[in-house]
Design an enzyme around this catalytic site. Structure first.
Site, short mmCIF file in Angstrom:
data_model
loop_
_atom_site.label_atom_id
_atom_site.label_comp_id
_atom_site.label_asym_id
_atom_site.label_seq_id
_atom_site.Cartn_x
_atom_site.Cartn_y
_atom_site.Cartn_z
N ASP A 180 0.86 -1.23 0.05
CA ASP A 180 -0.03 0.01 -0.15
C ASP A 180 0.86 1.31 0.16
O ASP A 180 1.76 1.25 0.76
CB ASP A 180 -0.83 -0.08 1.31
CG ASP A 180 -2.10 0.85 0.76
OD1 ASP A 180 -2.25 1.41 0.10
OD2 ASP A 180 -2.91 1.07 2.25
N ASN A 189 -10.35 -3.33 -7.14
CA ASN A 189 -9.62 -2.33 -8.04
C ASN A 189 -10.03 -2.08 -9.38
O ASN A 189 -9.59 -1.16 -9.80
CB ASN A 189 -8.03 -2.77 -8.08
CG ASN A 189 -7.25 -2.66 -6.79
OD1 ASN A 189 -6.31 -3.24 -6.58
ND2 ASN A 189 -7.50 -1.86 -5.73
#
Length: 228
Positions: free
Chosen positions: A14, A62
């Site tokens: 991340d 995503n």
């Protein structure tokens, strides 16, 4: 580092976008830097004696990102897979994939299949790429598979055997970068007794030294698995 090394480390990678934003650069610049970090982490994990790593590369959620970013990510993935394939024999690294194949572009599926086939006999470390992956979706797919087999009584062992990659051990350690402290639909079934390590370091800045820090903290923990 002479204490026990985790057999399997999973990464929630991340912070690429924030890293790029901090440098006044587009998000894709961060993703490219993040891909370089993957290479460093694989190398260091192999040196430490880790046998499996799982990388949360692209989630089922995503797909809601802007199409332009998705296209850039797929191009970067194709380029990374080609480089990985080229270096895999030298590094003795095997690649496997966890996730659903649908929605992935045909060229990406072809690249994946080529690398998986060409690296299947490599033994130093196995890299499990979680691509178009969601843990709830994985559990759902496992249950569907068992139902299609006519199972009336389903055990934990049955479900584990129907996960995307049942042949690899559950992760001993899950590392999430960028300061966020959540699991984000990642390895929900397999992480029942995993240790978690959260670091504020953004993924492009995560390196071998940061991995050693995480492993050192892991080694100081006592894992009881529900016992005393």
């Amino acid at each position: 580092m002479d204490k026990k090394i985790p057999l399997h480390i999973a990464f929630i990678m991340d912070g690429n976008g924030r890293w790029a934003k901090n440098k006044n650069m587009p998000r894709n610049y961060g993703h490219e830097a993040g891909a370089k970090t993957v290479e460093k982490v694989i190398k260091k994990a192999r040196e430490l004696g880790v046998k499996y790593i799982t990388l949360f590369a692209f989630s089922t959620e995503n797909w809601s990102r802007p199409q332009r970013e998705i296209d850039s990510l797929m191009k970067l993935l194709s380029k990374t897979l080609a480089r990985y394939n080229k270096d895999s024999k030298k590094n003795n690294t095997r690649l496997i994939i966890s996730g659903r194949r649908e929605k992935l572009p045909e060229n990406i599926l072809k690249d994946i299949d080529n690398v998986v086939e060409s690296t299947k006999n490599n033994t130093a470390i196995t890299v499990n790429l979680a691509l178009n992956y969601g843990a709830r979706q994985e559990i759902t797919d496992a249950i569907k598979k068992l139902v299609s087999q006519g199972k009336k009584e389903i055990t934990e062992q049955d479900i584990s055997a129907c996960m995307y990659q049942p042949g690899i051990p559950d992760p001993d350690l899950i590392i999430r970068t960028s300061g966020e402290k959540r699991i984000s639909n990642f390895l929900l079934w397999q992480s029942a007794y995993s240790e978690f390590y959260f670091t504020p370091v953004l993924w492009p800045d995560f390196d071998g030294a940061e991995l050693e820090k995480a492993v050192t903290e892991f080694q100081a923990r006592i894992r009881r698995y529900g016992g005393i």
